[in-house]
Design a protein around this motif. Structure first.
Motif, PDB file in Angstrom:
ATOM      1  N   CYS A   1      72.463  29.729 -27.252  1.00 44.88           N
ATOM      2  CA  CYS A   1      72.264  28.611 -27.377  1.00 44.88           C
ATOM      3  C   CYS A   1      72.181  27.263 -27.781  1.00 44.88           C
ATOM      4  O   CYS A   1      70.992  27.478 -27.812  1.00 44.88           O
ATOM      5  CB  CYS A   1      72.640  28.309 -25.871  1.00 44.88           C
TER       6      CYS A   1
ATOM      7  N   HIS B   1      69.852  23.993 -28.387  1.00 39.60           N
ATOM      8  CA  HIS B   1      69.695  22.470 -27.534  1.00 39.60           C
ATOM      9  C   HIS B   1      69.744  21.319 -28.023  1.00 39.60           C
ATOM     10  O   HIS B   1      68.285  21.026 -29.037  1.00 39.60           O
ATOM     11  CB  HIS B   1      67.825  22.614 -27.082  1.00 39.60           C
ATOM     12  N   THR B   2      70.756  20.882 -28.746  1.00 42.64           N
ATOM     13  CA  THR B   2      70.984  19.764 -29.509  1.00 42.64           C
ATOM     14  C   THR B   2      71.595  18.408 -28.041  1.00 42.64           C
ATOM     15  O   THR B   2      72.054  18.572 -26.850  1.00 42.64           O
ATOM     16  CB  THR B   2      72.338  19.938 -29.920  1.00 42.64           C
TER      17      THR B   2
ATOM     18  N   GLU C   1      74.684  17.491 -28.183  1.00 41.57           N
ATOM     19  CA  GLU C   1      75.678  17.766 -27.291  1.00 41.57           C
ATOM     20  C   GLU C   1      75.677  18.222 -26.052  1.00 41.57           C
ATOM     21  O   GLU C   1      76.165  18.341 -24.521  1.00 41.57           O
ATOM     22  CB  GLU C   1      76.352  18.612 -28.415  1.00 41.57           C
ATOM     23  N   HIS C   2      74.373  19.549 -25.748  1.00 44.66           N
ATOM     24  CA  HIS C   2      73.897  19.579 -25.018  1.00 44.66           C
ATOM     25  C   HIS C   2      73.390  18.649 -23.298  1.00 44.66           C
ATOM     26  O   HIS C   2      74.136  19.351 -22.475  1.00 44.66           O
ATOM     27  CB  HIS C   2      73.233  21.268 -24.748  1.00 44.66           C
TER      28      HIS C   2
ATOM     29  N   ASP D   1      76.705  16.693 -22.022  1.00 45.25           N
ATOM     30  CA  ASP D   1      77.579  17.483 -21.181  1.00 45.25           C
ATOM     31  C   ASP D   1      76.195  17.773 -19.817  1.00 45.25           C
ATOM     32  O   ASP D   1      77.590  17.807 -19.161  1.00 45.25           O
ATOM     33  CB  ASP D   1      77.765  19.220 -21.533  1.00 45.25           C
ATOM     34  N   VAL D   2      75.149  18.553 -20.016  1.00 47.54           N
ATOM     35  CA  VAL D   2      74.549  18.234 -18.910  1.00 47.54           C
ATOM     36  C   VAL D   2      74.755  16.809 -18.061  1.00 47.54           C
ATOM     37  O   VAL D   2      74.743  17.084 -16.647  1.00 47.54           O
ATOM     38  CB  VAL D   2      73.424  18.785 -18.913  1.00 47.54           C
TER      39      VAL D   2
ATOM     40  N   ASP E   1      65.386  18.730 -22.218  1.00 44.87           N
ATOM     41  CA  ASP E   1      65.123  20.215 -22.318  1.00 44.87           C
ATOM     42  C   ASP E   1      64.338  19.982 -23.689  1.00 44.87           C
ATOM     43  O   ASP E   1      64.028  20.596 -24.687  1.00 44.87           O
ATOM     44  CB  ASP E   1      66.272  21.500 -23.163  1.00 44.87           C
TER      45      ASP E   1
ATOM     46  N   ASP F   1      73.249  22.350 -16.234  1.00 44.14           N
ATOM     47  CA  ASP F   1      72.781  23.291 -17.142  1.00 44.14           C
ATOM     48  C   ASP F   1      73.244  24.535 -17.219  1.00 44.14           C
ATOM     49  O   ASP F   1      73.872  24.822 -18.339  1.00 44.14           O
ATOM     50  CB  ASP F   1      70.797  23.432 -16.760  1.00 44.14           C
TER      51      ASP F   1
ATOM     52  N   SER G   1      77.283  24.022 -18.216  1.00 42.37           N
ATOM     53  CA  SER G   1      77.201  23.529 -20.130  1.00 42.37           C
ATOM     54  C   SER G   1      77.427  24.468 -20.846  1.00 42.37           C
ATOM     55  O   SER G   1      77.949  24.262 -21.755  1.00 42.37           O
ATOM     56  CB  SER G   1      76.336  22.632 -20.369  1.00 42.37           C
ATOM     57  N   ARG G   2      76.715  25.973 -20.920  1.00 43.31           N
ATOM     58  CA  ARG G   2      77.199  26.504 -21.043  1.00 43.31           C
ATOM     59  C   ARG G   2      78.745  27.057 -21.694  1.00 43.31           C
ATOM     60  O   ARG G   2      79.120  28.043 -21.110  1.00 43.31           O
ATOM     61  CB  ARG G   2      76.178  27.720 -21.426  1.00 43.31           C
TER      62      ARG G   2
ATOM     63  N   CYS H   1      81.828  32.381 -26.524  1.00 43.83           N
ATOM     64  CA  CYS H   1      79.720  32.729 -27.317  1.00 43.83           C
ATOM     65  C   CYS H   1      80.320  33.926 -28.716  1.00 43.83           C
ATOM     66  O   CYS H   1      80.675  34.343 -27.807  1.00 43.83           O
ATOM     67  CB  CYS H   1      79.016  32.503 -26.919  1.00 43.83           C
TER      68      CYS H   1
END
Length: 157
Positions: free
Chosen positions: A30, A32-33, A35-36, A39-40, A68, A129, A132-133, A138
């Motif tokens: 994962c 840390h963008t 987008e992440h 999403d969170v 993050d 958090d 969101s993954r 993956c």
């Protein structure tokens, strides 16, 4: 969402996003963008609405966008990212019009996003958090160090 746009346009924040992208360019797990972070924020906002908590959308998004950001300092200096995220966020939040009380809520949400909590908002941030993954999609899921209990194998939000 004026304060959120101030965060997004903050010079230090933008530089940190660029550095994170570079540090994680070849990362299999994962990333840390933005987008992440979004999403969170969105998942946490939905959860806050469902729980009928009295927390503003801007406070929730600020936590999501900043939780993050300290990973840059983790890569550069070995500082745990939750601690570094709080320190970086203090500077970034100075440009906003959040009240001292709101800033305290934001900083606590960031500081405690890696652990379960008795505080309802902090617990929501922790869960958002993880939710969101996309572990279900993956390619590196089998090599991931997260326990199967922690991994997200379904769409909830």
């Amino acid at each position: 969402m004026e304060n959120i746009n101030i965060i997004l346009n903050n010079k230090e924040y933008k530089q940190a996003l660029e550095k994170l992208s570079e540090y994680e360019r070849n990362r299999e797990f994962c990333n840390h963008t933005i987008e992440h972070f979004m999403d969170v924020s969105r998942i946490a906002y939905i959860m806050v609405l469902e729980e009928k908590l009295n927390v503003s959308k801007e406070v929730i998004y600020a936590i999501g966008l900043l939780h993050d950001i300290g990973r840059v300092k983790q890569y550069e200096e070995g500082i745990h990212h939750d601690i570094a995220s709080v320190e970086m966020s203090k500077e970034i939040l100075k440009e906003t019009s959040f009240t001292d009380e709101e800033i305290n809520i934001i900083l606590n949400g960031i500081a405690n996003h890696r652990k379960e909590s008795d505080n309802k908002l902090e617990e929501i941030i922790y869960k958002a958090d993880k939710l969101s993954r996309q572990c279900f999609n993956c390619k590196a899921e089998k090599e991931c160090y997260w326990s199967s209990e922690k991994k997200n194998f379904k769409i909830t939000y």
